[in-house]
Design an enzyme around this catalytic site. Structure first.
Site, PDB file in Angstrom:
ATOM      1  N   HIS A 117      18.179  -0.194   4.801  1.00  0.00           N
ATOM      2  CA  HIS A 117      18.092  -0.313   3.331  1.00  0.00           C
ATOM      3  C   HIS A 117      16.717  -0.842   2.905  1.00  0.00           C
ATOM      4  CE1 HIS A 117      22.577  -0.100   3.404  1.00  0.00           C
ATOM      5  NE2 HIS A 117      22.413  -0.859   4.488  1.00  0.00           N
ATOM      6  N   SER A 139     -10.939   3.484  -5.323  1.00  0.00           N
ATOM      7  CA  SER A 139     -10.595   3.743  -6.716  1.00  0.00           C
ATOM      8  C   SER A 139     -11.878   3.756  -7.517  1.00  0.00           C
ATOM      9  CB  SER A 139      -9.677   2.645  -7.237  1.00  0.00           C
ATOM     10  OG  SER A 139      -9.753   2.580  -8.644  1.00  0.00           O
ATOM     11  N   LYS A 167      -9.744  -1.664  -4.253  1.00  0.00           N
ATOM     12  CA  LYS A 167      -8.674  -0.826  -3.730  1.00  0.00           C
ATOM     13  C   LYS A 167      -9.079   0.082  -2.567  1.00  0.00           C
ATOM     14  CE  LYS A 167      -5.157   0.333  -5.774  1.00  0.00           C
ATOM     15  NZ  LYS A 167      -4.191   1.158  -6.479  1.00  0.00           N
ATOM     16  N   GLU A 212      -0.156   9.957   1.108  1.00  0.00           N
ATOM     17  CA  GLU A 212       0.585  10.395  -0.083  1.00  0.00           C
ATOM     18  C   GLU A 212       0.620  11.918  -0.168  1.00  0.00           C
ATOM     19  OE1 GLU A 212      -0.486   7.602  -3.626  1.00  0.00           O
ATOM     20  OE2 GLU A 212      -2.057   7.427  -2.127  1.00  0.00           O
TER      21      GLU A 212
END
Ligand code: ARG
Length: 465
Positions: free
Chosen positions: A162, A283, A289, A296
């Protein structure tokens, strides 16, 4: 063919005017089916040689045809070939060019053949070769995971259910889970290759041919295991493409799961891994970042690949035997899925090879969230002879106490633990550490470092064969 044949040189004989521009746009597949030009030409050469061997065409014609096809092959490869939409597809583009190059002998090539078996052959050969490449790429990915597992047989991390901390596991064991998945993917690919290993050439339009052809001859020449057995099935069959797409979909699903884990693990909140600079992006506005874009995108490619499978299943659904032009819509989804998967596997192989593990962060996380509660319960069963259900209850009390005292299980005082159950001794602290927790899980298939070492060796041996 004569000058006044309107529009299409191949079947223009009975038509009064050339095809409407819209028909040409919807009908032409040359923009994408040129991808299997090499397979189409190889098929034509095998066919011409067989026709010669069977005495159906002369040796001289076969020689001219094969020489012409070789010229076309090099024209396509060096970019001088002019593809024409009016000629619809790769088959007719090649044949028309052959006629220009060698004259009337070109017209004999299509004896005992149809575009229906021709396309079934060219596309099938392309898919087969592509799947052999896919199998190889997956082997490379397995090796990347194996090497990472080897480095981290004893590195402890939290195991989740979970996505909640469950029990400590080793990072090596986690990597080996993916080795198992990609091994199953390869098994699926290999069995699909075996199923598609039948040569369609010679099934002709749908019914076979009255010419005395030798299908064993062409099948062997083109590297197939055997000729296909039913002409109707063969020209109507796109299972080989569906097999590829379903293998690709399951594989992409696997890739998306590790991609998702990479995204989670590389957040500062988790801080389990660091992607290399070559597989991260920055970024444009937030200088701090480091984004896992490649992971992704691998996760997202799954959508396209699954979509391709559904698209072709839907195209094929309800088609009567044998060939229908619907089946021309089989190619773009396969090409797109193949390109996406190849890129996704390459990106994942690179990310896994390059990533570094923050061993300390993993270990800290492995020990928090009462991840060794099951070990405490197991100890009570083993050492104090308490039934597991009661031990579970006692352990629950210990967890509640730790929550109240805002500490971890191993930070509780012995007296506190004894106030919950009198039989607890100092030996309990041996199983409350994450290292002893993972080391104790030696059951076959369990996470213990000793098991991971064995599993790595098992797969290294398997990959050698
Ligand atoms: N371009 C066609 C395809 O991809 C080739 C087969 C055409 N056959 C036919 N009977 N029109 O399916």
């Amino acid at each position: 063919m004569t000058k006044d044949d309107a529009g299409n040189q191949m079947w223009g004989g009975r038509f009064a005017s050339g095809p409407d521009a819209i028909l040409e746009a919807i009908n032409a597949s040359i923009d994408y089916d040129q991808k299997f030009y090499a397979q189409d030409i190889a098929g034509s050469k095998a066919h011409a040689n067989m026709l010669k061997d069977q005495g159906i065409i002369s040796a001289e014609d076969a020689k001219q045809i094969c020489a012409g096809l070789d010229t076309i092959l090099s024209e396509i490869e060096n970019g001088t070939f002019e593809f024409s939409r009016a000629l619809e597809d790769i088959h007719m583009n090649v044949e028309a060019r052959l006629a220009t190059l060698i004259g009337p002998a070109a017209g004999r090539l299509h004896t005992a053949r149809s575009r229906n078996d021709q396309v079934a052959l060219g596309f099938r050969l392309w898919v087969k070769e592509n799947m052999i490449g896919l199998d190889k790429a997956l082997e490379g990915l397995m090796i990347a995971f194996l090497d990472k597992a080897d480095e981290h047989t004893a590195t402890v991390m939290p195991g989740f259910t979970h996505l909640q901390t469950a029990q400590p596991v080793t990072f090596g064991h986690h990597c080996m889970a993916y080795v198992e998945m990609f091994a199953r993917d390869r098994d699926r690919v290999q069995s699909a290759i075996r199923r598609m290993d039948q040569c369609p050439l010679g099934t002709a339009a749908l019914a076979g041919t009255s010419f005395n052809i030798d299908r064993e001859n062409t099948s062997k020449a083109l590297g197939f295991a055997e000729p296909s057995r039913n002409s109707l099935d063969t020209v109507a069959d796109r299972d080989f493409a569906l097999d590829f797409l379903s293998c690709a979909s399951v594989c992409a699903m696997h890739l998306s799961r590790i991609a998702e884990e990479i995204v989670i693990w590389s957040t500062p909140q988790f801080g389990f891994i660091q992607l290399s600079d070559s597989f991260s992006t920055g970024s444009s506005i937030m200088p701090q970042k480091k984004n896992p874009d490649a992971a992704e995108l691998v996760r997202a490619k799954t959508g396209r690949i699954n979509g391709s499978l559904i698209a072709l299943l839907t195209v094929m659904k309800g088609l009567p035997l044998a060939y229908s032009k619907d089946m021309q819509e089989d190619k773009e989804s396969v090409f797109d899925a193949s390109e996406s998967l190849e890129l996704a596997i390459a990106a994942m192989t690179g990310m896994i090879t390059d990533l570094t593990v923050n061993v300390e962060n993993m270990k800290k996380a492995a020990g928090s969230g009462y991840s060794t509660a099951t070990d405490l319960a197991d100890w009570l069963v083993r050492e104090a002879g308490i039934p597991f259900r009661d031990a579970h209850h006692v352990t629950g009390k210990a967890v509640a106490m730790a929550i109240e005292k805002q500490c971890e299980l191993h930070e509780l005082a012995l007296e506190d633990l004894q106030s919950i159950h009198a039989d607890i001794t100092a030996a309990i602290f041996d199983v409350l550490s994450v290292e002893s927790s993972v080391a104790s899980r030696t059951s076959f298939g369990g996470t213990a470092p000793a098991n991971v070492v064995k599993q790595v060796a098992f797969w290294r041996e398997r990959l050698k064969n």
